[in-house]
Enzyme design. Structure first.
Site, mmCIF file in Angstrom:
data_model
loop_
_atom_site.group_PDB
_atom_site.id
_atom_site.type_symbol
_atom_site.label_atom_id
_atom_site.label_comp_id
_atom_site.label_asym_id
_atom_site.label_seq_id
_atom_site.Cartn_x
_atom_site.Cartn_y
_atom_site.Cartn_z
ATOM 1 C CB THR A 25 -66.740 17.625 59.572
ATOM 2 O OG1 THR A 25 -66.395 16.633 60.420
ATOM 3 C CG2 THR A 25 -67.610 17.175 58.041
ATOM 4 C CD GLN A 97 -62.721 13.316 65.834
ATOM 5 O OE1 GLN A 97 -63.537 13.316 65.185
ATOM 6 N NE2 GLN A 97 -62.992 14.030 67.183
ATOM 7 C CG HIS A 178 -65.781 11.802 67.466
ATOM 8 N ND1 HIS A 178 -66.115 12.163 68.536
ATOM 9 C CD2 HIS A 178 -66.272 12.368 66.316
ATOM 10 C CE1 HIS A 178 -66.864 13.399 68.120
ATOM 11 N NE2 HIS A 178 -66.670 13.438 66.964
ATOM 12 C CG ASN A 181 -69.208 16.538 69.505
ATOM 13 O OD1 ASN A 181 -69.543 17.079 70.539
ATOM 14 N ND2 ASN A 181 -68.485 16.950 68.426
ATOM 15 C CE1 TYR A 183 -71.930 12.267 64.320
ATOM 16 C CE2 TYR A 183 -70.311 13.693 65.782
ATOM 17 C CZ TYR A 183 -71.275 13.499 64.402
ATOM 18 O OH TYR A 183 -71.395 14.815 63.724
ATOM 19 N NE ARG A 230 -63.438 17.040 70.188
ATOM 20 C CZ ARG A 230 -63.830 17.943 69.435
ATOM 21 N NH1 ARG A 230 -64.892 17.267 68.288
ATOM 22 N NH2 ARG A 230 -63.623 19.124 69.159
ATOM 23 C CG ASN A 238 -75.128 15.105 65.757
ATOM 24 O OD1 ASN A 238 -75.642 15.732 64.906
ATOM 25 N ND2 ASN A 238 -73.619 15.089 66.259
ATOM 26 N N GLY A 328 -60.874 25.338 67.126
ATOM 27 C CA GLY A 328 -61.464 25.054 65.942
ATOM 28 C C GLY A 328 -61.653 25.973 65.009
#
Length: 370
Positions: A25, A97, A178, A181, A183, A230, A238, A328
């Site tokens: 991001t 993604q 996605h 993480n 979400y 992923r 998060n 990354g």
């Protein structure tokens, strides 16, 4: 055994090497539309076997941070088309993604200023990025979410399907779902964020139901060979938590194995942090996870991520522990990272102050080797 620099077929994706650029991001998409500069950024890095775009919202409701791109409006598709054309002209391959942030959002980013949605009305103890009325950016606590009604869930699955179709219209070679993480899909998977008592909560099978439905919708629309996913079995990102992740994610990969996916992308440990991070009483066994996937008939390439340097990446592929390694932050500051890894050349250092927001500086102005 193959090396990090050998080609590989990941489903329908023919990749020149086994180095992927992880989704990153960058908050440079004003109005959720990729900027022309974004085409330069990705095309500079097209020597990667696979570029995975920054997380891209499947709907306005799926937005969680200011100035991140979407894939639900014509101008967004047009913006991404400039990017994919530039990457292909440079000889690269790129997937997008697909992202719904769920509860990791703020009312100012939601349609009509409404509450973010989640499996349960539990606020994430984390922050998101908004633009203040004076134009300045700020990291602020997430807003309290509302629990999705069961009749709303098919509409979200349909948003994923539409976004997958839009991705191909925009010229992407495929998509990555996605499900990591903390979400939305991950929120449904984890017992810490999913307290539902209906068909989407309680048992592992129920908590994985949304993931399976999204997977069916996306692969049915564009084909499993163009679809990756992923996951992040133990990350606390998060406010994600589950006391017993091994059986949960064993079930997940067994479901993934039922479809001939392009790849499975696994974040090992805490995202951007400790590789040996664990949730629950036992260290997570990533080798056992891959074995479960293969035992269930999974054929997709196994992509690993988190804290890999040249030595770790070379060993992972040569020893058969991974098919592809995703990098990354190193790709942020090294547009020619593949060459630098191949030649064992020094890497540029990244500037964390330019990661999020801004323009060319810290985005497209990092030097390549002469």
């Amino acid at each position: 055994m193959p090396t990090l620099f050998d080609p590989i077929a990941a489903g329908d994706l023919q990749l020149a090497n086994r180095i992927a650029m992880a989704p990153l991001t960058r908050n440079r998409a004003r109005g959720a539309v990729p900027a022309p500069l974004t085409a330069t950024y990705y095309s500079q890095r097209a020597s990667a076997g696979l570029l995975i775009s920054e997380a891209t919202a499947i709907s306005h409701q799926g937005q969680g941070y200011a100035d991140v791109p979407g894939l639900y409006a014509p101008e967004q598709i047009a913006g991404w088309k400039r990017v994919t054309e530039a990457v292909h002209a440079a000889g690269g391959r790129i997937v997008t993604q697909l992202w719904h942030v769920g509860r990791v959002s703020h009312t100012s980013l939601q349609p009509g200023g409404g509450a973010p949605v989640a499996p349960s009305a539990i606020t994430a103890r984390t922050k998101t990025y908004i633009i203040n009325p004076d134009g300045s950016g700020a990291f602020v606590p997430t807003s309290g979410p509302r629990a999705l009604a069961i009749e709303e869930i098919p509409g979200i699955v349909e948003d994923y399907r539409r976004a997958a179709r839009a991705a191909l219209e925009a010229g992407f070679d495929g998509v990555e779902i996605h499900a990591a993480n903390g979400y939305l899909i991950d929120q449904f998977l984890r017992s810490g964020s999913n307290h539902r008592t209906d068909a989407y909560g309680g048992s592992i099978e129920n908590r994985a139901r949304l993931l399976v439905e999204v997977l069916e919708a996306v692969t049915g629309e564009i084909g499993a060979g163009r679809t990756g996913i992923r996951i992040s079995p133990v990350t606390p990102a998060n406010d994600a938590s589950d006391p017993n992740p091994q059986p949960l994610f064993t079930h997940v990969v067994e479901q993934l194995a039922r479809r001939p996916l392009a790849y499975v992308h696994v974040i090992e440990g805490a995202t951007g942090g400790e590789r040996d991070f664990q949730q629950g009483d036992q260290p997570f066994d990533y080798a056992a996870l891959r074995a479960a996937y293969q035992r269930a008939g999974g054929k997709g390439a196994w992509m690993v991520n988190n804290g890999y340097d040249r030595e770790l990446a070379l060993a992972a592929v040569e020893q058969g522990r991974a098919d592809i390694v995703a990098f990354g932050k190193a790709f942020i500051s090294n547009p020619d990272l593949v060459r630098r890894l191949h030649d064992n050349a020094p890497l540029n250092e990244w500037d964390t102050g330019t990661f999020y927001g801004g323009g060319e500086h810290g985005y497209t102005d990092y030097p390549a080797l002469a």
